[in-house]
Motif scaffolding. Structure first.
Motif, mmCIF file in Angstrom:
data_model
loop_
_atom_site.group_PDB
_atom_site.id
_atom_site.type_symbol
_atom_site.label_atom_id
_atom_site.label_comp_id
_atom_site.label_asym_id
_atom_site.label_seq_id
_atom_site.Cartn_x
_atom_site.Cartn_y
_atom_site.Cartn_z
ATOM 1 N N VAL A 54 -48.638 52.598 -0.160
ATOM 2 C CA VAL A 54 -49.349 53.486 -1.087
ATOM 3 C C VAL A 54 -49.484 54.870 -0.466
ATOM 4 C CG1 VAL A 54 -50.630 51.652 -2.266
ATOM 5 C CG2 VAL A 54 -51.640 52.782 -0.277
ATOM 6 N N SER A 55 -49.716 55.853 -1.304
ATOM 7 C CA SER A 55 -49.859 57.238 -0.872
ATOM 8 C C SER A 55 -51.096 57.431 0.003
ATOM 9 C CB SER A 55 -49.945 58.153 -2.101
ATOM 10 O OG SER A 55 -50.981 57.737 -2.972
ATOM 11 N N THR A 56 -51.135 58.534 0.707
ATOM 12 C CA THR A 56 -52.280 58.838 1.576
ATOM 13 C C THR A 56 -53.433 59.448 0.794
ATOM 14 O OG1 THR A 56 -51.371 61.017 2.100
ATOM 15 C CG2 THR A 56 -50.830 59.202 3.602
ATOM 16 N N GLU A 57 -53.166 59.839 -0.435
ATOM 17 C CA GLU A 57 -54.193 60.460 -1.273
ATOM 18 C C GLU A 57 -54.183 59.811 -2.644
ATOM 19 O OE1 GLU A 57 -54.882 64.780 -3.283
ATOM 20 O OE2 GLU A 57 -54.466 64.824 -1.130
ATOM 21 N N GLY A 58 -55.354 59.717 -3.241
ATOM 22 C CA GLY A 58 -55.481 59.176 -4.585
ATOM 23 C C GLY A 58 -56.617 59.875 -5.307
ATOM 24 N N VAL A 59 -56.960 59.329 -6.457
ATOM 25 C CA VAL A 59 -58.046 59.887 -7.265
ATOM 26 C C VAL A 59 -59.006 58.752 -7.622
ATOM 27 C CG1 VAL A 59 -58.644 61.099 -9.392
ATOM 28 C CG2 VAL A 59 -56.549 61.690 -8.192
ATOM 29 N N TYR A 60 -60.278 58.949 -7.275
ATOM 30 C CA TYR A 60 -61.312 57.986 -7.624
ATOM 31 C C TYR A 60 -61.627 58.147 -9.108
ATOM 32 C CZ TYR A 60 -65.868 55.748 -7.904
ATOM 33 O OH TYR A 60 -66.924 54.956 -8.271
ATOM 34 N N VAL A 61 -61.510 57.040 -9.859
ATOM 35 C CA VAL A 61 -61.754 57.080 -11.302
ATOM 36 C C VAL A 61 -62.852 56.091 -11.675
ATOM 37 C CG1 VAL A 61 -59.385 57.792 -11.853
ATOM 38 C CG2 VAL A 61 -59.962 55.359 -11.858
ATOM 39 N N GLU A 62 -63.522 56.392 -12.778
ATOM 40 C CA GLU A 62 -64.536 55.497 -13.332
ATOM 41 C C GLU A 62 -64.175 55.181 -14.771
ATOM 42 O OE1 GLU A 62 -68.181 57.660 -12.764
ATOM 43 O OE2 GLU A 62 -68.327 57.028 -10.670
ATOM 44 N N ILE A 63 -64.467 53.960 -15.174
ATOM 45 C CA ILE A 63 -64.177 53.513 -16.532
ATOM 46 C C ILE A 63 -65.218 54.109 -17.479
ATOM 47 C CG2 ILE A 63 -63.985 51.506 -18.054
ATOM 48 C CD1 ILE A 63 -63.276 49.895 -15.443
ATOM 49 N N VAL A 64 -64.742 54.771 -18.543
ATOM 50 C CA VAL A 64 -65.658 55.383 -19.507
ATOM 51 C C VAL A 64 -65.600 54.717 -20.878
ATOM 52 C CG1 VAL A 64 -65.755 57.621 -18.351
ATOM 53 C CG2 VAL A 64 -63.989 57.216 -20.072
ATOM 54 N N ASP A 65 -64.550 53.926 -21.130
ATOM 55 C CA ASP A 65 -64.436 53.241 -22.418
ATOM 56 C C ASP A 65 -63.391 52.144 -22.284
ATOM 57 O OD1 ASP A 65 -64.964 52.652 -25.055
ATOM 58 O OD2 ASP A 65 -64.029 54.444 -25.880
ATOM 59 N N PHE A 66 -63.450 51.169 -23.178
ATOM 60 C CA PHE A 66 -62.439 50.117 -23.170
ATOM 61 C C PHE A 66 -62.248 49.593 -24.581
ATOM 62 C CE2 PHE A 66 -66.498 48.162 -22.293
ATOM 63 C CZ PHE A 66 -66.516 47.025 -23.099
ATOM 64 N N SER A 67 -61.082 49.027 -24.814
ATOM 65 C CA SER A 67 -60.739 48.436 -26.106
ATOM 66 C C SER A 67 -59.555 47.502 -25.879
ATOM 67 C CB SER A 67 -60.396 49.528 -27.124
ATOM 68 O OG SER A 67 -59.282 50.290 -26.668
ATOM 69 N N GLN A 68 -58.928 47.060 -26.964
ATOM 70 C CA GLN A 68 -57.734 46.215 -26.885
ATOM 71 C C GLN A 68 -56.642 46.814 -27.735
ATOM 72 O OE1 GLN A 68 -59.108 42.338 -28.177
ATOM 73 N NE2 GLN A 68 -59.162 41.615 -26.067
ATOM 74 N N ASP A 69 -55.402 46.607 -27.314
ATOM 75 C CA ASP A 69 -54.294 47.036 -28.157
ATOM 76 C C ASP A 69 -54.002 45.936 -29.181
ATOM 77 O OD1 ASP A 69 -52.821 45.047 -26.834
ATOM 78 O OD2 ASP A 69 -51.558 46.462 -25.730
ATOM 79 N N GLN A 70 -52.974 46.122 -30.006
ATOM 80 C CA GLN A 70 -52.671 45.155 -31.066
ATOM 81 C C GLN A 70 -52.259 43.795 -30.517
ATOM 82 O OE1 GLN A 70 -49.806 47.175 -33.521
ATOM 83 N NE2 GLN A 70 -51.384 48.308 -34.629
ATOM 84 N N ALA A 71 -51.743 43.771 -29.291
ATOM 85 C CA ALA A 71 -51.339 42.499 -28.667
ATOM 86 C C ALA A 71 -52.495 41.831 -27.930
ATOM 87 C CB ALA A 71 -50.179 42.745 -27.711
ATOM 88 N N GLY A 72 -53.664 42.448 -27.949
ATOM 89 C CA GLY A 72 -54.828 41.877 -27.292
ATOM 90 C C GLY A 72 -54.968 42.233 -25.826
#
Length: 190
Positions: A54-72
């Motif tokens: 993996v790379s030496t740098e990344g981005v810390y992210v937080e989940i702000v929303d969730f859902s499902q696509d048509q395939a679930g």
């Protein structure tokens, strides 16, 4: 902070949003833990030249929303909080990578010269893109067209450039150097 790593070819910078489709069991587990502990995880890139892959740098992210696509399948919207250095990577029983991550507090680009040539044009073009692309407009819950760094970062995320090209542009030291490259891209396609 120790966080799970999610290696993807997605390019995102602080204050950016993206939608992820989650279907592998290890990443479903990662999302479950992140939601339960109210923590995020780190998006990074694969790097086959490093022992951790993996790379030496990344981005810390937080989940702000969730859902499902048509395939679930699970869809999550994440917000990029900060860049991080990735250190001491390890792999758990689910083959999910974790690493000690330290925040990178330095700004993306230097604004000291106060020269914001091209900012208004880049901001107007970005505003127009959000108007015609409702899915993108809905994803970006917070917009800051007045901030030159925010505008330039969104263009780097959205333009159809290779990862290498985006990283090369990001490595510029000043906002003006980045804006000049972006403006040249629009000038060539204009």
């Amino acid at each position: 902070m120790k966080r799970a790593l999610f290696p993807l070819s997605i390019y995102i910078l602080p204050q950016g949003y993206t939608r992820l489709r989650i279907f592998e069991p290890r990443y479903l587990h990662m999302v479950k833990v992140a939601m339960k502990e109210r923590n995020g995880f780190v998006l990074c890139h694969s790097d086959k030249t490093r022992p951790s892959k993996v790379s030496t740098e990344g981005v810390y992210v937080e989940i702000v929303d969730f859902s499902q696509d048509q395939a679930g399948q699970l869809l999550i919207d994440v917000y990029a909080r900060s860049r991080v250095s990735i250190l001491d990577t390890e792999v758990d029983d689910l083959n999910l990578k974790h690493a000690w991550c330290e925040p990178i507090n330095a700004p993306l680009w230097d604004l000291q010269d106060g020269n914001f040539i091209h900012h208004e044009r880049l901001a107007d073009l970005l505003r127009d893109l959000f108007v015609i692309n409702t899915e993108l407009n809905d994803l970006y819950k917070k917009k800051n067209y007045a901030d030159p760094i925010w505008v330039a970062a969104r263009w780097l995320e959205l333009l159809p450039l290779t990862l290498d090209q985006k990283q090369k542009i990001q490595s510029c030291h000043s906002y003006q150097a980045v804006a000049n490259v972006l403006f040249e891209i629009f000038d060539e396609t204009g």
